[in-house]
Scaffold this motif. Structure first.
Motif, PDB file in Angstrom:
ATOM      1  N   GLN A 355       0.836  -1.194   0.000  1.00 15.95           N
ATOM      2  CA  GLN A 355       0.000   0.000   0.000  1.00 15.95           C
ATOM      3  C   GLN A 355       0.877   1.252   0.000  1.00 15.95           C
ATOM      4  N   ASP A 356       0.479   2.267  -0.763  1.00 18.12           N
ATOM      5  CA  ASP A 356       1.196   3.540  -0.732  1.00 18.12           C
ATOM      6  C   ASP A 356       0.763   4.307   0.509  1.00 18.12           C
ATOM      7  N   VAL A 357       1.735   4.814   1.243  1.00 12.97           N
ATOM      8  CA  VAL A 357       1.419   5.512   2.502  1.00 12.97           C
ATOM      9  C   VAL A 357       2.276   6.762   2.652  1.00 12.97           C
ATOM     10  N   PHE A 358       1.876   7.574   3.613  1.00 13.18           N
ATOM     11  CA  PHE A 358       2.701   8.712   4.009  1.00 13.18           C
ATOM     12  C   PHE A 358       3.240   8.443   5.405  1.00 13.18           C
ATOM     13  N   VAL A 359       4.495   8.794   5.610  1.00 14.46           N
ATOM     14  CA  VAL A 359       5.038   8.729   6.966  1.00 14.46           C
ATOM     15  C   VAL A 359       5.389  10.151   7.379  1.00 14.46           C
ATOM     16  N   SER A 360       5.105  10.473   8.637  1.00 16.71           N
ATOM     17  CA  SER A 360       5.364  11.832   9.094  1.00 16.71           C
ATOM     18  C   SER A 360       5.813  11.823  10.549  1.00 16.71           C
ATOM     19  N   TRP A 361       6.602  12.802  10.882  1.00 13.61           N
ATOM     20  CA  TRP A 361       7.008  12.940  12.277  1.00 13.61           C
ATOM     21  C   TRP A 361       7.453  14.360  12.569  1.00 13.61           C
ATOM     22  N   ASP A 362       7.394  14.695  13.804  1.00 15.68           N
ATOM     23  CA  ASP A 362       7.778  16.009  14.289  1.00 15.68           C
ATOM     24  C   ASP A 362       9.269  16.238  14.040  1.00 15.68           C
ATOM     25  N   ILE A 363       9.611  17.419  13.554  1.00 14.71           N
ATOM     26  CA  ILE A 363      11.042  17.635  13.298  1.00 14.71           C
ATOM     27  C   ILE A 363      11.857  17.659  14.592  1.00 14.71           C
ATOM     28  N   TYR A 364      11.173  17.892  15.715  1.00 17.34           N
ATOM     29  CA  TYR A 364      11.910  17.889  16.994  1.00 17.34           C
ATOM     30  C   TYR A 364      12.235  16.470  17.455  1.00 17.34           C
ATOM     31  N   SER A 365      11.687  15.484  16.741  1.00 16.69           N
ATOM     32  CA  SER A 365      12.076  14.099  17.032  1.00 16.69           C
ATOM     33  C   SER A 365      13.251  13.665  16.161  1.00 16.69           C
ATOM     34  N   THR A 366      13.659  14.539  15.266  1.00 17.67           N
ATOM     35  CA  THR A 366      14.784  14.231  14.379  1.00 17.67           C
ATOM     36  C   THR A 366      15.934  15.124  14.805  1.00 17.67           C
ATOM     37  N   PHE A 367      17.116  14.581  14.837  1.00 20.84           N
ATOM     38  CA  PHE A 367      18.222  15.462  15.179  1.00 20.84           C
ATOM     39  C   PHE A 367      19.504  14.957  14.551  1.00 20.84           C
ATOM     40  N   VAL A 368      20.406  15.914  14.424  1.00 18.52           N
ATOM     41  CA  VAL A 368      21.667  15.634  13.747  1.00 18.52           C
ATOM     42  C   VAL A 368      22.612  14.931  14.724  1.00 18.52           C
ATOM     43  N   LEU A 369      23.212  13.831  14.270  1.00 16.22           N
ATOM     44  CA  LEU A 369      24.169  13.110  15.109  1.00 16.22           C
ATOM     45  C   LEU A 369      25.553  13.709  14.948  1.00 16.22           C
ATOM     46  N   SER A 370      26.337  13.619  16.007  1.00 14.07           N
ATOM     47  CA  SER A 370      27.704  14.135  15.932  1.00 14.07           C
ATOM     48  C   SER A 370      28.520  13.265  14.999  1.00 14.07           C
ATOM     49  N   GLU A 371      29.591  13.874  14.528  1.00 13.47           N
ATOM     50  CA  GLU A 371      30.548  13.069  13.789  1.00 13.47           C
ATOM     51  C   GLU A 371      31.169  12.090  14.764  1.00 13.47           C
ATOM     52  N   ARG A 372      31.874  11.115  14.215  1.00 15.72           N
ATOM     53  CA  ARG A 372      32.512  10.127  15.075  1.00 15.72           C
ATOM     54  C   ARG A 372      33.418  10.814  16.094  1.00 15.72           C
ATOM     55  N   VAL A 373      33.546  10.192  17.247  1.00 16.40           N
ATOM     56  CA  VAL A 373      34.360  10.772  18.311  1.00 16.40           C
ATOM     57  C   VAL A 373      35.799  10.962  17.847  1.00 16.40           C
TER      58      VAL A 373
END
Lengths: 382, 263
Positions: A355-373
């Protein structure tokens, strides 16, 4: 709110401090400039895959290993080369290490006898300690006559009877079956709260660490990747490694641009634009952003609330896995697959594979990860 | 019908192995059995059975020269066993516990005395004593026995240590025991069966040794095996049979105990 808890904890005095410790075994770098501070009374977990250096770190605190460089402090005293028998810490070993030639009573009394404490007091304390772990009346038995769970309790009792300010636990529940492990987790946690002893708990079980700890240090290849309270570790993993090690994560890689302030936009190789939050992150580079599967909503049509604060992507259901209380969807975007966890409500069953669907989420649940230590260190040195 | 046949089916392999085992044991023990039987024989010559007697045991217990040799043997065996057990056990623990450069070499060299023929050991020890002008006597025998027994003790104790859980030592130290207390309260009690077993083997080897002892013994330091050998020059008397029976009996008891403990 989360930071408040953290700050509240930090008000307490540090009982263990590790400063820039390095430990090598031959060519293997077991600990790579590790620093940490543990406040008194904290339940501190060291979590990581096998070979990450977590056990080495514990053995350094116990005194079984000596650091190549750096310093270890216990109650403000430098203990780098203090032998284990002069350190005010006790250890619960992975396979319990109960003395097989002694009965339970003598096992527990071992430490007290060495301290030259009087017979009557030893007896009283041993009895109290066995009682504490629910093993009163077992004193005459030999370790091999006890079950794994009971041996575990003896090991705990043998360490606690010495009333150490810091108790080290090296995967103490690793050898127990799942049900017993769950039960012991609860018991250990309540025991720690009641006694107010600092626990340093090494484990490779993320659930164990999340449920029991006040704070967790996540280690990989001899470094601490992140050190935080459990919700922060789960909600805001700093690196890709932490995001993958704790729970399930959906990761998107691509080019990162700074939108406005703390909002960034990532363009993936298959052309999706994903908004994410972050702080103090360098834009104009390749980066990875993440979102947890349970933060994502899945809808048959385009979501009506067209707020700017939502990421909306289009895809197709590739697979549905029934997990009881939740349903796991595998949604295929153009190239990437997305894991979505939806609560099991009646409408969930209206979805069908393909089935074709849409997925959505709050942008505050997405965040940028740091580069490797490693990269961070590299930049710091330049 | 077929059921009965299958149950009673002749198993050639089992039968052959059974016969083989019995023949091996007969081969090993028949000469000893004959020795034991003839120690109770009335006749002076080991050829014909003429009747049962304890006479030779009486003769044996009244033989003062033999008693002197026995005392010497016991002194040598006890002292050399005690020294070799302590040195061998500590060596085994050091080999087990620590890593140091040249460990592999030390390891193989340690077991050399077991492989080197006794005659070479004997000659080399004698040359050594002559070289340093050491007077031959009981002390030289004791040193020689310590030399070969260390290897045996280390070997047996090391086998026992192989299954030893090092974490137990760490647990003891974690609870406040210094290295010496850890050894006395945890390590030693746990490897004690191996140590006792090693000591019993060492005792037996020392007590029975003829060849090496014959090189390094001096005047007045005759041990039992040497005494027996010199008596043999005048023919095998039933008295020697009686003595051998006793030695055999004691050796077997010691070996049985050591096996029990080693298991």
């Amino acid at each position: 709110m989360l930071t408040n808890i953290k700050e509240g904890k930090l008000l307490k005095k540090n009982i263990v401090q590790i400063k820039d410790v390095v430990k090598r075994f031959g060519n293997v770098l077991a600990l790579d400039h590790v620093s940490l501070e543990i406040p008194s009374g904290e339940f501190f977990s060291i979590l990581g895959p096998s070979g990450c250096g977590k056990t080495t770190l514990l053995r350094l605190i116990a005194g079984f290993e000596i650091p190549d460089s750096g310093e270890i402090f216990l109650e403000d005293k430098m203990i780098n080369s203090t032998p284990p028998y002069r350190r005010n810490v006790n250890t619960v070993f992975q396979n319990y290490a109960l003395f097989p030639h002694m009965n339970i009573y003598d096992n527990v009394a071992f430490g007290l006898k060495l301290k030259g404490i009087g017979r009557a007091e030893i007896k009283e304390r041993v009895m109290r300690s066995l009682d504490l772990v629910g093993l009163s009346g077992m004193g005459d038995r030999k370790p091999r006559q006890l079950s794994g769970g009971q041996q575990q309790r003896v090991a705990l009792s043998r360490a606690l009877v010495n009333e150490p300010p810091v108790l080290l636990l090296d995967e103490p529940l690793g050898a127990l079956d799942l049900k017993l492990r769950r039960q012991m987790q609860v018991e250990l946690k309540s025991l720690q709260k009641r006694l107010g002893i600092t626990f340093i708990y090494v484990t490779h079980d993320q659930e164990e660490a999340l449920t029991m700890s006040d704070r967790i240090a996540i280690m990989q290849t001899g470094k601490i990747e992140q050190m935080d309270i459990p919700p922060q570790i789960y909600e805001r993993p700093r690196t890709e490694f932490v995001a993958n090690f704790i729970g399930i994560s959906n990761l998107f890689s691509g080019n990162l641009r700074n939108g406005n302030g703390k909002i960034y936009t990532l363009t993936t190789s298959d052309g999706f634009e994903i908004k994410a939050t972050g702080e103090g992150i360098r834009p104009e580079r390749n980066a990875t952003v993440m979102v947890r599967p349970e933060k994502i909503q899945i809808t048959p049509g385009e979501p009506k609330n067209m707020s700017h604060n939502i990421n909306i992507l289009q895809g197709k259901i590739e697979d549905m896995i029934y997990l009881g209380n939740v349903i796991q969807f595998i949604v295929k975007l153009k190239e990437q697959k997305l894991i979505v966890l939806e609560k099991n409500y009646d409408k969930t069953f209206e979805f069908k594979p393909d089935q074709d669907v849409f997925v959505s989420w709050d942008i505050y649940s997405t965040f940028v990860l740091s580069e490797r230590v490693e990269n961070e260190r590299l930049f710091a040195q330049v | 019908m077929s059921e009965i046949r299958s149950r009673k089916k002749f198993n050639a392999g089992e039968f052959t192995l059974g016969v083989h085992s019995w023949l091996t044991y007969i081969f090993l023990y028949l000469p000893m059995a004959i020795l034991v039987i003839f120690s109770f024989n009335k006749a002076r010559i080991n050829a014909v059975w003429t009747g049962f007697t304890f006479e030779w045991y009486k003769v044996l217990f009244n033989d003062t020269a033999l008693a002197g040799a026995l005392v010497n043997s016991l002194i040598v065996a006890f002292i050399s066993t005690a020294i070799a057990t302590v040195i061998g056990t500590l060596t085994a623990i050091a080999m087990y516990r620590y890593k140091f450069p040249g460990k592999g070499l030390f390891d193989s060299v340690l077991y050399m005395p077991i492989i080197v023929p006794d005659i070479v050991m004997g000659i080399s020890l004698l040359s050594f004593y002559v070289f340093i002008r050491f007077t031959l006597g009981l002390v030289s025998i004791i040193i020689a026995h310590v030399a070969f027994n260390i290897s045996f003790v280390a070997l047996v104790v090391r086998a026992r240590l192989h299954g030893y859980n090092k974490t137990l030592d760490e647990a003891a130290m974690d609870l406040g025991a210094n290295p010496f207390q850890t050894f006395m309260k945890v390590t030693l009690p746990l490897i004690l069966p191996g140590v006792v077993s090693a000591a019993l083997i060492a005792f037996t080897l020392s007590f029975d040794d003829y060849l090496i002892t014959s090189f390094v013994a001096g005047i007045g330091s005759t041990t039992l095996p040497i005494k027996v050998y010199s008596m043999m020059k005048f023919g095998v008397t039933p008295e020697i049979n009686a003595l051998s029976t006793l030695i055999l009996f004691i050796s077997m008891i010691l070996i049985l105990i050591s096996q029990r403990l080693g298991a």
